[in-house]
Write a protein that holds these residues in place. Structure first.
Motif, PDB file in Angstrom:
ATOM      1  N   PRO A 237       0.806  -1.229   0.000  1.00 11.54           N
ATOM      2  CA  PRO A 237       0.000   0.000   0.000  1.00 11.54           C
ATOM      3  C   PRO A 237       0.836   1.275   0.000  1.00 11.54           C
ATOM      4  O   PRO A 237       0.396   2.322  -0.468  1.00 11.54           O
ATOM      5  CB  PRO A 237      -0.831  -0.122   1.285  1.00 11.54           C
ATOM      6  N   LEU A 238       2.060   1.183   0.511  1.00 15.68           N
ATOM      7  CA  LEU A 238       2.946   2.350   0.567  1.00 15.68           C
ATOM      8  C   LEU A 238       3.744   2.511  -0.718  1.00 15.68           C
ATOM      9  O   LEU A 238       4.497   3.474  -0.867  1.00 15.68           O
ATOM     10  CB  LEU A 238       3.903   2.231   1.748  1.00 15.68           C
ATOM     11  N   MET A 239       3.579   1.573  -1.644  1.00 11.30           N
ATOM     12  CA  MET A 239       4.378   1.570  -2.864  1.00 11.30           C
ATOM     13  C   MET A 239       3.572   1.932  -4.102  1.00 11.30           C
ATOM     14  O   MET A 239       4.064   1.832  -5.224  1.00 11.30           O
ATOM     15  CB  MET A 239       5.030   0.193  -3.054  1.00 11.30           C
ATOM     16  N   VAL A 240       2.325   2.329  -3.899  1.00  8.11           N
ATOM     17  CA  VAL A 240       1.474   2.757  -5.019  1.00  8.11           C
ATOM     18  C   VAL A 240       2.105   3.986  -5.672  1.00  8.11           C
ATOM     19  O   VAL A 240       2.577   4.887  -4.971  1.00  8.11           O
ATOM     20  CB  VAL A 240       0.059   3.097  -4.487  1.00  8.11           C
ATOM     21  N   PRO A 241       2.148   4.084  -6.993  1.00  7.06           N
ATOM     22  CA  PRO A 241       1.518   3.223  -8.004  1.00  7.06           C
ATOM     23  C   PRO A 241       2.457   2.164  -8.589  1.00  7.06           C
ATOM     24  O   PRO A 241       2.199   1.646  -9.662  1.00  7.06           O
ATOM     25  CB  PRO A 241       1.119   4.231  -9.072  1.00  7.06           C
ATOM     26  N   TYR A 242       3.536   1.837  -7.884  1.00  5.65           N
ATOM     27  CA  TYR A 242       4.535   0.927  -8.443  1.00  5.65           C
ATOM     28  C   TYR A 242       4.554  -0.432  -7.732  1.00  5.65           C
ATOM     29  O   TYR A 242       5.549  -1.149  -7.798  1.00  5.65           O
ATOM     30  CB  TYR A 242       5.919   1.572  -8.370  1.00  5.65           C
TER      31      TYR A 242
END
Length: 257
Positions: A170-175
């Motif tokens: 969830p902390l890596m959106v959008p990747y």
């Protein structure tokens, strides 16, 4: 005699490396799903399709570990016999992987850190990579150096669900999806380092395997954001709750702001 004597330790070291690599891959997958269950993000009350998919996937992990064990320190005859079962299991695994992807998309329940349309395309692309690498490994079964490396790369290509559950996606959106693939590539990278230390060169099987896995990222993105992706998403979700979910927008996050 000197040549034979010096080659034996390298072969033994090679076998140990592949067995350890297989154990780490299996552990990563199991740890990801175990953590998910421990944190209450999955439950035994899930619908039957989820359980069947999980059993088939974990069945492959057991088959994979067993095959590597037989190839590196067991009976090659048993390895070949079990290989026929493994080849059939690949077909079941692909069918279940596609089934769960379509089911989740139809329900409008794709993870909020993935674009629904990209999720629908990326998972089949991953399965295609898995099939391609497994098929190549089977065709190269008489060349053990290629066979064992391609087989490892094939299973590495589908460890995303395990890896993803260990990362704070969830902390890596959008990747999120891209990062999962790149983390997975650490495994063939370890194989390349091992080869380099052993022989001073990297086996081409690692290169082809890593390239195939890497290509999942741009290929799935291009298709998902194209008219073809729009068409596939519309066809899959038509008449289902997922029809109301925009394919190229991230679903609302259930996490508190």
């Amino acid at each position: 005699m000197a040549t034979i004597t010096s080659a034996a330790p390298a072969a033994t070291s090679d076998d140990r490396f592949f067995m350890r690599m297989a154990i780490v891959i299996a552990f990563t997958i199991v740890a990801g799903f175990a953590l998910n269950f421990a944190m209450g993000r999955s439950t035994i009350a899930a619908r039957p399709l989820v359980h069947v998919h999980g059993l088939v996937f974990m069945g492959w992990v057991i088959l994979f570990l067993t095959q590597v064990r037989l190839a590196t320190g067991g009976s090659l005859a048993q390895h070949r016999r079990l290989g026929r079962i493994a080849a059939g299991w690949v077909c079941v695994l692909v069918v279940m992987g596609l089934a769960i992807t379509v089911d989740v998309t139809m329900r409008g329940g794709t993870p909020f850190f993935f674009l629904p349309q990209h999720f629908l395309i990326a998972n089949p692309m991953t399965m295609l990579c898995f099939v391609a690498l497994t098929t190549a490994a089977i065709r190269m079964r008489r060349r053990s150096d290629w066979h064992k490396r391609l087989n490892l790369c094939a299973t590495i290509s589908i460890i995303g669900p395990g890896v993803g559950r260990l990362l704070p996606l969830p902390l890596m959106v959008p990747y999120s999806f891209d990062i999962v693939i790149f983390v997975s590539l650490l495994f063939p990278a370890a194989g390349m380092i091992h080869d380099w230390r052993q022989s001073g060169q990297v086996h081409r099987a690692w290169v082809w395997g890593a390239l195939a896995i890497f290509l999942i990222v741009p290929t799935s993105q291009i298709i998902a954001r194209s008219p073809v992706g729009d068409m596939i998403y519309a066809a899959v979700t038509q008449g289902h709750p997922g029809e109301k979910v925009p394919g190229l927008e991230f679903p609302p996050s259930p996490m508190p702001e």
